[in-house]
Scaffold this motif. Structure first.
Motif, PDB file in Angstrom:
ATOM      1  N   LEU A  73      -2.643  10.449  10.265  1.00  0.00           N
ATOM      2  CA  LEU A  73      -3.771   9.577  10.604  1.00  0.00           C
ATOM      3  C   LEU A  73      -3.867   8.407   9.627  1.00  0.00           C
ATOM      4  N   GLN A  74      -3.723   8.663   8.335  1.00  0.00           N
ATOM      5  CA  GLN A  74      -3.729   7.596   7.334  1.00  0.00           C
ATOM      6  C   GLN A  74      -2.624   6.588   7.615  1.00  0.00           C
ATOM      7  N   LEU A  75      -1.475   7.107   7.947  1.00  0.00           N
ATOM      8  CA  LEU A  75      -0.322   6.273   8.231  1.00  0.00           C
ATOM      9  C   LEU A  75      -0.558   5.406   9.464  1.00  0.00           C
ATOM     10  N   THR A  76      -1.122   5.988  10.499  1.00  0.00           N
ATOM     11  CA  THR A  76      -1.412   5.247  11.725  1.00  0.00           C
ATOM     12  C   THR A  76      -2.395   4.117  11.445  1.00  0.00           C
ATOM     13  N   MET A  77      -3.405   4.379  10.650  1.00  0.00           N
ATOM     14  CA  MET A  77      -4.385   3.348  10.322  1.00  0.00           C
ATOM     15  C   MET A  77      -3.737   2.231   9.504  1.00  0.00           C
ATOM     16  N   LEU A  78      -2.851   2.581   8.584  1.00  0.00           N
ATOM     17  CA  LEU A  78      -2.143   1.567   7.791  1.00  0.00           C
ATOM     18  C   LEU A  78      -1.272   0.679   8.678  1.00  0.00           C
ATOM     19  N   ILE A  79      -0.545   1.305   9.597  1.00  0.00           N
ATOM     20  CA  ILE A  79       0.349   0.534  10.468  1.00  0.00           C
ATOM     21  C   ILE A  79      -0.458  -0.390  11.366  1.00  0.00           C
ATOM     22  N   ASN A  80      -1.546   0.102  11.942  1.00  0.00           N
ATOM     23  CA  ASN A  80      -2.392  -0.744  12.785  1.00  0.00           C
ATOM     24  C   ASN A  80      -2.977  -1.901  12.000  1.00  0.00           C
ATOM     25  N   VAL A 128       0.882  -1.163   0.000  1.00  0.00           N
ATOM     26  CA  VAL A 128       0.000   0.000   0.000  1.00  0.00           C
ATOM     27  C   VAL A 128       0.922   1.215   0.000  1.00  0.00           C
ATOM     28  N   HIS A 129       0.545   2.253  -0.720  1.00  0.00           N
ATOM     29  CA  HIS A 129       1.446   3.397  -0.806  1.00  0.00           C
ATOM     30  C   HIS A 129       0.878   4.619  -0.104  1.00  0.00           C
ATOM     31  N   LEU A 130       1.786   5.498   0.259  1.00  0.00           N
ATOM     32  CA  LEU A 130       1.456   6.786   0.862  1.00  0.00           C
ATOM     33  C   LEU A 130       2.251   7.837   0.110  1.00  0.00           C
ATOM     34  N   ASP A 131       1.566   8.854  -0.390  1.00  0.00           N
ATOM     35  CA  ASP A 131       2.235   9.926  -1.122  1.00  0.00           C
ATOM     36  C   ASP A 131       2.512  11.091  -0.187  1.00  0.00           C
ATOM     37  N   ARG A 147       6.533   8.788  -3.237  1.00  0.00           N
ATOM     38  CA  ARG A 147       5.671   7.670  -2.870  1.00  0.00           C
ATOM     39  C   ARG A 147       6.448   6.672  -2.016  1.00  0.00           C
ATOM     40  N   PHE A 148       5.874   6.352  -0.842  1.00  0.00           N
ATOM     41  CA  PHE A 148       6.439   5.351   0.049  1.00  0.00           C
ATOM     42  C   PHE A 148       5.506   4.160   0.075  1.00  0.00           C
ATOM     43  N   TYR A 149       6.088   2.974   0.082  1.00  0.00           N
ATOM     44  CA  TYR A 149       5.300   1.746   0.061  1.00  0.00           C
ATOM     45  C   TYR A 149       5.332   1.058   1.415  1.00  0.00           C
ATOM     46  N   PHE A 150       4.176   0.556   1.803  1.00  0.00           N
ATOM     47  CA  PHE A 150       4.036  -0.230   3.020  1.00  0.00           C
ATOM     48  C   PHE A 150       3.720  -1.657   2.618  1.00  0.00           C
ATOM     49  N   ARG A 151       4.624  -2.527   2.923  1.00  0.00           N
ATOM     50  CA  ARG A 151       4.401  -3.953   2.686  1.00  0.00           C
ATOM     51  C   ARG A 151       4.028  -4.592   4.006  1.00  0.00           C
TER      52      ARG A 151
END
Length: 165
Positions: free
Chosen positions: A119-126, A17-20, A36-40
C-alpha cells in the motif's frame, strides 16, 4: 504523521523517497536487517512501462461488492505478480535497468513485500507518477479550437448541388 509528511514533502520537491524491505535470508544477520530501495521522480520512459501494466490490471467494483472475499482472492491471484512488477519498474526507473533487472527484482519483491508495504508503495508510485500534470500538459497542447486550424468560409449547406455530369 511527521514521517509521512516529510516523505510527501521530499517527493514533491523531487528528492528520492525510500522504502525499507526486510531481509529474509540466512545472511540478514550480516549487515543491516533491511534493504533500502529509493524512488526518484519517475521518468517519462518509465511511465510508459508502468502504464502498460496499469492497463492490464483487472478490477470490477460490482464483482467486489457482490462477493468481497472471493473476488479479493481472485484479484490477488491475478494481479499480485503485476503489482510486484510495477514496484520493480518504479524502483529501477531507467531503460537499461528495467530491461535487465525487472524479472529479478520482481521476484525479489514478490517474496518480501507485505500488504502494508504494498500500500505504501502504491501511494508512492501514484504520487510520483504525477498524472495530473501530464493530463494538463496534454490539455494545454490540444486546445480547441486550434489557432492554426484552417477556417472554413462556406458552410456545408451553402455548397451548390453537384449535377453528377
Amino acid at each position: 504523521p511527521v514521517a509521512a509528511e516529510r516523505k510527501q514533502a521530499e517527493s514533491l520537491l523531487g528528492l528520492a523517497v525510500h522504502l525499507d524491505v526486510d531481509r529474509k535470508s540466512i545472511f540478514k544477520r550480516i549487515g543491516k536487517p533491511t534493504r533500502r530501495f529509493y524512488f526518484r521522480p519517475l521518468l517519462p520512459g518509465t511511465l510508459i512501462y508502468l502504464c502498460r501494466e496499469f492497463v492490464q490490471m483487472e478490477f470490477d467494483e460490482s464483482k467486489l461488492q457482490a462477493d468481497p472475499v472471493g473476488e479479493s482472492k481472485r484479484l490477488m491471484s491475478v494481479n499480485l505478480h503485476r503489482l510486484a512488477k510495477i514496484a520493480a519498474l518504479a524502483i529501477l526507473n531507467s531503460k537499461w535497468k528495467i530491461r535487465l533487472f525487472t524479472p529479478f527484482l520482481t521476484n525479489y519483491l514478490l517474496w518480501r513485500l507485505d500488504s502494508k508495504k504494498l500500500l505504501q508503495l502504491t501511494m508512492l508510485i501514484n504520487e510520483q507518477s504525477n498524472l495530473a500534470d501530464f493530463t494538463n500538459s496534454i490539455r494545454f497542447l490540444s486546445i480547441q479550437p486550434r489557432v492554426t486550424a484552417p477556417a472554413r468560409i462556406e458552410k456545408t449547406g451553402d455548397l451548390p448541388a453537384s449535377t453528377g455530369k
